[in-house]
Design an enzyme around this catalytic site. Structure first.
Site, PDB file in Angstrom:
ATOM      1  N   LYS A  49       0.842  -1.204   0.000  1.00 15.39           N
ATOM      2  CA  LYS A  49       0.000   0.000   0.000  1.00 15.39           C
ATOM      3  C   LYS A  49       0.882   1.261   0.000  1.00 15.39           C
ATOM      4  O   LYS A  49       0.612   2.216  -0.724  1.00 15.39           O
ATOM      5  CB  LYS A  49      -0.948  -0.033   1.202  1.00 15.39           C
ATOM      6  CG  LYS A  49      -2.025  -1.106   1.048  1.00 15.39           C
ATOM      7  CD  LYS A  49      -2.783  -1.424   2.332  1.00 15.39           C
ATOM      8  CE  LYS A  49      -3.701  -2.634   2.091  1.00 15.39           C
ATOM      9  NZ  LYS A  49      -4.434  -3.082   3.284  1.00 15.39           N
ATOM     10  N   GLN A  93      -4.718  -1.889   9.548  1.00 17.60           N
ATOM     11  CA  GLN A  93      -4.598  -3.196   8.896  1.00 17.60           C
ATOM     12  C   GLN A  93      -5.235  -4.281   9.771  1.00 17.60           C
ATOM     13  O   GLN A  93      -4.994  -4.351  10.975  1.00 17.60           O
ATOM     14  CB  GLN A  93      -3.105  -3.495   8.637  1.00 17.60           C
ATOM     15  CG  GLN A  93      -2.854  -4.754   7.840  1.00 17.60           C
ATOM     16  CD  GLN A  93      -3.393  -4.706   6.403  1.00 17.60           C
ATOM     17  OE1 GLN A  93      -3.532  -3.627   5.827  1.00 17.60           O
ATOM     18  NE2 GLN A  93      -3.695  -5.851   5.849  1.00 17.60           N
ATOM     19  N   ASP A 116     -10.978   2.790   4.092  1.00 19.85           N
ATOM     20  CA  ASP A 116     -11.279   1.354   4.009  1.00 19.85           C
ATOM     21  C   ASP A 116     -12.784   1.130   3.852  1.00 19.85           C
ATOM     22  O   ASP A 116     -13.205   0.050   3.420  1.00 19.85           O
ATOM     23  CB  ASP A 116     -10.839   0.672   5.312  1.00 19.85           C
ATOM     24  CG  ASP A 116      -9.671  -0.273   5.119  1.00 19.85           C
ATOM     25  OD1 ASP A 116      -9.460  -0.733   3.986  1.00 19.85           O
ATOM     26  OD2 ASP A 116      -8.998  -0.554   6.124  1.00 19.85           O
TER      27      ASP A 116
HETATM   28  N1  GUN Z   1      -6.664  -7.015   5.731  1.00 24.53           N
HETATM   29  C1  GUN Z   1      -6.933  -7.707   4.609  1.00 24.53           C
HETATM   30  N2  GUN Z   1      -7.555  -6.915   3.702  1.00 24.53           N
HETATM   31  C2  GUN Z   1      -7.677  -5.706   4.273  1.00 24.53           C
HETATM   32  C3  GUN Z   1      -8.226  -4.461   3.839  1.00 24.53           C
HETATM   33  O1  GUN Z   1      -8.748  -4.314   2.723  1.00 24.53           O
HETATM   34  N3  GUN Z   1      -8.132  -3.440   4.717  1.00 24.53           N
HETATM   35  C4  GUN Z   1      -7.586  -3.579   5.947  1.00 24.53           C
HETATM   36  N4  GUN Z   1      -7.563  -2.518   6.745  1.00 24.53           N
HETATM   37  N5  GUN Z   1      -7.071  -4.711   6.385  1.00 24.53           N
HETATM   38  C5  GUN Z   1      -7.107  -5.766   5.558  1.00 24.53           C
END
Ligand code: GUN
Length: 281
Positions: A49, A93, A116
Protein backbone atom coordinates in the site's frame (compact mmCIF):
# COMPACT_ATOMS: atom_id res chain seq x y z
CA UNK A 1 -12.72 -18.39 -25.20
CA UNK A 2 -12.70 -17.35 -21.57
CA UNK A 3 -11.72 -13.76 -20.80
CA UNK A 4 -9.11 -13.38 -18.08
CA UNK A 5 -10.04 -10.35 -16.00
CA UNK A 6 -6.58 -8.86 -15.61
CA UNK A 7 -6.60 -6.96 -12.32
CA UNK A 8 -2.88 -6.32 -12.49
CA UNK A 9 -3.19 -4.49 -15.80
CA UNK A 10 -6.38 -2.68 -14.84
CA UNK A 11 -4.88 -1.57 -11.51
CA UNK A 12 -1.73 -0.28 -13.22
CA UNK A 13 -3.88 1.76 -15.63
CA UNK A 14 -5.95 3.21 -12.78
CA UNK A 15 -2.83 4.12 -10.80
CA UNK A 16 -1.31 5.84 -13.83
CA UNK A 17 -4.52 7.80 -14.36
CA UNK A 18 -4.62 8.79 -10.72
CA UNK A 19 -1.00 9.97 -10.87
CA UNK A 20 -1.85 12.24 -13.82
CA UNK A 21 -4.99 13.57 -12.11
CA UNK A 22 -3.08 14.27 -8.91
CA UNK A 23 -0.33 16.05 -10.83
CA UNK A 24 -2.94 18.29 -12.49
CA UNK A 25 -4.88 18.97 -9.30
CA UNK A 26 -2.00 20.12 -7.12
CA UNK A 27 -3.40 18.04 -4.27
CA UNK A 28 -1.03 16.11 -2.00
CA UNK A 29 -3.18 13.51 -0.24
CA UNK A 30 -1.72 11.64 2.73
CA UNK A 31 -2.59 8.16 3.94
CA UNK A 32 -1.78 6.81 7.40
CA UNK A 33 -1.57 3.10 8.00
CA UNK A 34 -1.67 1.49 11.43
CA UNK A 35 -0.32 -2.02 11.91
CA UNK A 36 -0.36 -3.83 15.25
CA UNK A 37 2.21 -6.61 15.61
CA UNK A 38 4.45 -8.17 13.02
CA UNK A 39 2.37 -10.68 11.07
CA UNK A 40 4.42 -11.14 7.86
CA UNK A 41 1.38 -11.20 5.52
CA UNK A 42 -0.03 -7.99 7.05
CA UNK A 43 3.38 -6.34 6.85
CA UNK A 44 3.63 -7.27 3.20
CA UNK A 45 0.16 -5.86 2.42
CA UNK A 46 0.98 -2.61 4.21
CA UNK A 47 4.28 -2.32 2.33
CA UNK A 48 2.43 -2.78 -0.96
CA UNK A 49 0.00 0.00 0.00
CA UNK A 50 2.87 2.38 0.83
CA UNK A 51 4.57 1.49 -2.45
CA UNK A 52 1.39 2.29 -4.39
CA UNK A 53 1.16 5.64 -2.56
CA UNK A 54 4.67 6.47 -3.65
CA UNK A 55 3.91 5.44 -7.23
CA UNK A 56 0.95 7.82 -7.59
CA UNK A 57 2.22 10.72 -5.48
CA UNK A 58 0.29 10.18 -2.27
CA UNK A 59 2.22 10.84 0.93
CA UNK A 60 2.10 8.08 3.50
CA UNK A 61 2.97 7.50 7.13
CA UNK A 62 3.12 4.13 8.81
CA UNK A 63 2.35 3.68 12.50
CA UNK A 64 3.68 0.42 13.92
CA UNK A 65 2.40 -0.69 17.30
CA UNK A 66 3.68 -3.64 19.33
CA UNK A 67 1.80 -6.97 19.14
CA UNK A 68 0.75 -6.71 22.82
CA UNK A 69 -0.90 -3.27 22.40
CA UNK A 70 -4.24 -2.80 24.18
CA UNK A 71 -7.40 -1.60 22.44
CA UNK A 72 -6.94 1.74 24.24
CA UNK A 73 -3.44 2.17 22.81
CA UNK A 74 -4.69 1.52 19.28
CA UNK A 75 -7.61 3.92 19.82
CA UNK A 76 -5.16 6.61 20.99
CA UNK A 77 -3.19 6.29 17.75
CA UNK A 78 -6.31 6.43 15.60
CA UNK A 79 -7.65 9.45 17.48
CA UNK A 80 -4.38 11.28 17.01
CA UNK A 81 -4.61 10.62 13.26
CA UNK A 82 -8.26 11.75 13.26
CA UNK A 83 -7.17 15.11 14.71
CA UNK A 84 -4.18 15.48 12.36
CA UNK A 85 -5.24 17.91 9.60
CA UNK A 86 -2.35 16.65 7.44
CA UNK A 87 -3.84 13.15 7.20
CA UNK A 88 -6.63 12.47 4.67
CA UNK A 89 -7.08 8.72 4.99
CA UNK A 90 -6.60 6.20 7.81
CA UNK A 91 -6.27 2.45 7.37
CA UNK A 92 -5.93 0.06 10.30
CA UNK A 93 -4.60 -3.20 8.90
CA UNK A 94 -6.71 -6.23 9.82
CA UNK A 95 -6.70 -8.71 11.41
CA UNK A 96 -5.78 -7.20 14.78
CA UNK A 97 -4.24 -9.25 17.60
CA UNK A 98 -6.79 -11.14 19.74
CA UNK A 99 -6.74 -8.73 22.69
CA UNK A 100 -7.71 -5.74 20.49
CA UNK A 101 -11.42 -5.14 19.88
CA UNK A 102 -11.72 -4.65 16.08
CA UNK A 103 -15.21 -3.12 16.24
CA UNK A 104 -14.14 -0.37 18.65
CA UNK A 105 -11.10 0.34 16.49
CA UNK A 106 -13.06 0.47 13.23
CA UNK A 107 -15.69 2.71 14.82
CA UNK A 108 -13.00 5.06 16.14
CA UNK A 109 -11.82 6.04 12.66
CA UNK A 110 -13.32 9.34 11.55
CA UNK A 111 -15.88 8.40 8.83
CA UNK A 112 -14.47 11.19 6.63
CA UNK A 113 -11.01 9.55 6.76
CA UNK A 114 -12.26 5.96 6.61
CA UNK A 115 -10.78 5.06 3.22
CA UNK A 116 -11.28 1.35 4.01
CA UNK A 117 -15.04 1.99 4.14
CA UNK A 118 -15.52 -0.28 7.17
CA UNK A 119 -17.05 2.30 9.54
CA UNK A 120 -20.75 1.55 10.18
CA UNK A 121 -21.65 5.04 8.93
CA UNK A 122 -19.98 4.34 5.57
CA UNK A 123 -21.43 0.83 5.34
CA UNK A 124 -24.86 2.33 6.16
CA UNK A 125 -24.49 4.92 3.40
CA UNK A 126 -23.50 2.16 0.97
CA UNK A 127 -26.51 0.04 1.92
CA UNK A 128 -28.83 3.03 1.63
CA UNK A 129 -27.63 3.50 -1.96
CA UNK A 130 -25.64 6.69 -1.26
CA UNK A 131 -22.07 5.42 -0.89
CA UNK A 132 -19.26 7.67 0.41
CA UNK A 133 -16.31 5.26 0.84
CA UNK A 134 -16.98 1.68 -0.20
CA UNK A 135 -14.65 -1.11 0.96
CA UNK A 136 -11.73 -1.42 -1.43
CA UNK A 137 -11.99 -5.08 -2.48
CA UNK A 138 -15.64 -5.10 -3.61
CA UNK A 139 -15.30 -1.62 -5.02
CA UNK A 140 -12.26 -2.75 -7.03
CA UNK A 141 -14.30 -5.67 -8.37
CA UNK A 142 -16.97 -3.20 -9.54
CA UNK A 143 -14.23 -1.32 -11.39
CA UNK A 144 -13.18 -4.56 -13.11
CA UNK A 145 -16.81 -5.15 -14.18
CA UNK A 146 -16.91 -1.66 -15.62
CA UNK A 147 -13.57 -1.98 -17.36
CA UNK A 148 -14.58 -5.27 -19.02
CA UNK A 149 -18.15 -4.07 -19.68
CA UNK A 150 -19.74 -6.93 -17.74
CA UNK A 151 -23.49 -6.23 -17.65
CA UNK A 152 -24.91 -6.25 -14.11
CA UNK A 153 -28.46 -4.93 -14.45
CA UNK A 154 -30.84 -7.85 -13.96
CA UNK A 155 -27.98 -10.36 -13.66
CA UNK A 156 -28.22 -13.06 -10.99
CA UNK A 157 -25.25 -12.46 -8.70
CA UNK A 158 -24.29 -14.89 -5.96
CA UNK A 159 -21.79 -13.80 -3.32
CA UNK A 160 -20.22 -16.48 -1.14
CA UNK A 161 -19.15 -15.04 2.22
CA UNK A 162 -20.77 -12.41 4.45
CA UNK A 163 -17.83 -10.49 5.94
CA UNK A 164 -18.06 -6.73 6.40
CA UNK A 165 -14.99 -6.14 4.25
CA UNK A 166 -16.06 -8.19 1.21
CA UNK A 167 -19.30 -10.21 1.15
CA UNK A 168 -21.79 -7.71 2.55
CA UNK A 169 -20.51 -4.59 0.76
CA UNK A 170 -20.13 -6.61 -2.45
CA UNK A 171 -23.82 -7.51 -2.24
CA UNK A 172 -24.75 -3.86 -1.63
CA UNK A 173 -22.69 -2.63 -4.59
CA UNK A 174 -24.23 -5.24 -6.90
CA UNK A 175 -27.70 -4.38 -5.65
CA UNK A 176 -27.01 -0.68 -6.27
CA UNK A 177 -26.09 -1.73 -9.83
CA UNK A 178 -29.48 -3.46 -10.24
CA UNK A 179 -28.27 -7.06 -10.00
CA UNK A 180 -30.45 -9.68 -8.27
CA UNK A 181 -28.27 -10.65 -5.33
CA UNK A 182 -27.99 -13.74 -3.13
CA UNK A 183 -25.51 -13.97 -0.25
CA UNK A 184 -24.44 -17.49 0.69
CA UNK A 185 -22.57 -18.44 3.85
CA UNK A 186 -21.64 -21.38 6.07
CA UNK A 187 -25.29 -22.14 6.93
CA UNK A 188 -26.61 -21.97 3.36
CA UNK A 189 -28.48 -25.11 2.36
CA UNK A 190 -27.50 -26.65 -0.95
CA UNK A 191 -24.78 -24.16 -1.80
CA UNK A 192 -23.99 -25.85 -5.12
CA UNK A 193 -27.57 -25.31 -6.28
CA UNK A 194 -27.43 -21.60 -5.37
CA UNK A 195 -24.10 -21.19 -7.15
CA UNK A 196 -25.28 -22.97 -10.27
CA UNK A 197 -27.89 -20.22 -10.83
CA UNK A 198 -25.28 -17.43 -10.80
CA UNK A 199 -24.56 -15.33 -13.87
CA UNK A 200 -21.97 -13.65 -11.67
CA UNK A 201 -20.30 -15.71 -8.96
CA UNK A 202 -18.09 -14.06 -6.35
CA UNK A 203 -16.26 -16.22 -3.86
CA UNK A 204 -14.75 -14.79 -0.67
CA UNK A 205 -14.54 -17.72 1.70
CA UNK A 206 -10.83 -18.50 1.95
CA UNK A 207 -10.94 -22.21 1.03
CA UNK A 208 -8.45 -23.36 -1.59
CA UNK A 209 -10.08 -24.67 -4.79
CA UNK A 210 -13.50 -24.89 -3.12
CA UNK A 211 -15.36 -23.80 -6.26
CA UNK A 212 -15.40 -26.65 -8.75
CA UNK A 213 -16.77 -26.58 -12.32
CA UNK A 214 -19.91 -28.57 -11.47
CA UNK A 215 -20.99 -25.66 -9.18
CA UNK A 216 -20.69 -23.09 -11.97
CA UNK A 217 -23.21 -22.19 -14.66
CA UNK A 218 -21.65 -22.38 -18.14
CA UNK A 219 -20.87 -18.84 -19.27
CA UNK A 220 -20.81 -17.37 -15.75
CA UNK A 221 -18.45 -14.55 -14.74
CA UNK A 222 -16.35 -15.87 -11.85
CA UNK A 223 -14.60 -13.56 -9.38
CA UNK A 224 -12.14 -15.08 -6.93
CA UNK A 225 -11.37 -13.07 -3.79
CA UNK A 226 -9.63 -15.96 -1.99
CA UNK A 227 -5.91 -15.99 -1.28
CA UNK A 228 -4.94 -19.43 0.02
CA UNK A 229 -1.81 -21.56 0.27
CA UNK A 230 -1.99 -24.97 -1.40
CA UNK A 231 1.11 -27.15 -1.67
CA UNK A 232 3.29 -24.09 -1.20
CA UNK A 233 1.50 -22.17 -3.95
CA UNK A 234 -0.84 -19.16 -3.79
CA UNK A 235 -4.29 -20.19 -5.06
CA UNK A 236 -7.82 -18.83 -4.94
CA UNK A 237 -11.15 -20.25 -3.77
CA UNK A 238 -11.79 -21.26 -7.37
CA UNK A 239 -10.14 -24.20 -9.11
CA UNK A 240 -8.98 -21.86 -11.86
CA UNK A 241 -7.67 -24.43 -14.37
CA UNK A 242 -10.96 -26.35 -14.37
CA UNK A 243 -13.47 -23.50 -13.96
CA UNK A 244 -11.83 -21.41 -16.71
CA UNK A 245 -13.04 -24.12 -19.10
CA UNK A 246 -16.71 -23.23 -18.58
CA UNK A 247 -16.74 -19.59 -17.39
CA UNK A 248 -17.08 -16.67 -19.81
CA UNK A 249 -14.71 -14.55 -17.71
CA UNK A 250 -12.62 -15.24 -14.61
CA UNK A 251 -10.11 -13.52 -12.34
CA UNK A 252 -6.74 -15.21 -11.75
CA UNK A 253 -5.06 -15.53 -8.34
CA UNK A 254 -2.69 -13.77 -8.02
CA UNK A 255 -3.17 -10.83 -10.40
CA UNK A 256 -6.97 -10.54 -10.27
CA UNK A 257 -8.80 -8.93 -7.38
CA UNK A 258 -5.77 -8.16 -5.14
CA UNK A 259 -4.25 -5.35 -7.26
CA UNK A 260 -7.70 -3.79 -7.67
CA UNK A 261 -8.02 -3.48 -3.88
CA UNK A 262 -4.87 -1.37 -3.76
CA UNK A 263 -5.88 0.83 -6.69
CA UNK A 264 -9.23 1.51 -5.00
CA UNK A 265 -7.52 2.41 -1.73
CA UNK A 266 -5.51 5.02 -3.62
CA UNK A 267 -8.69 6.34 -5.28
CA UNK A 268 -10.51 6.53 -1.95
CA UNK A 269 -7.58 8.41 -0.40
CA UNK A 270 -7.55 10.94 -3.23
CA UNK A 271 -11.29 11.40 -2.90
CA UNK A 272 -10.96 11.98 0.86
CA UNK A 273 -8.35 14.67 0.15
CA UNK A 274 -10.52 16.29 -2.54
CA UNK A 275 -13.57 16.41 -0.29
CA UNK A 276 -11.48 17.91 2.52
CA UNK A 277 -10.02 20.52 0.16
CA UNK A 278 -13.52 21.47 -1.02
CA UNK A 279 -15.08 21.65 2.44
CA UNK A 280 -12.23 23.66 3.95
CA UNK A 281 -12.00 26.07 0.99
N1 GUN B 1 -6.66 -7.01 5.73
C1 GUN B 1 -6.93 -7.71 4.61
N2 GUN B 1 -7.55 -6.91 3.70
C2 GUN B 1 -7.68 -5.71 4.27
C3 GUN B 1 -8.23 -4.46 3.84
O1 GUN B 1 -8.75 -4.31 2.72
N3 GUN B 1 -8.13 -3.44 4.72
C4 GUN B 1 -7.59 -3.58 5.95
N4 GUN B 1 -7.56 -2.52 6.74
N5 GUN B 1 -7.07 -4.71 6.39
C5 GUN B 1 -7.11 -5.77 5.56
Amino acid sequence: MVIILDGKKCSAMRLELLKEELGDSGLCPRLATVIVGSDPASQMYVRMKHRACEQVGIGSVGIELPADSTTEKVLESVQRLNRDAGIDGILVQLPLPKQVDPERVIESVSPEKDVDGFHPENLGLLFSGKPRFSPCTPSGIMTLFKEYKIPLSGARAVVVGRSIDVGRPMAALLLNADATVTICHSKTKDLAEELKRADILISAIGKAHFIQPEMVKPGAVVIDVGINQLDGKLVGDVDFAKVAGIASAITPVPGGVGPMTIATLMENTCRAAKVKACTSA
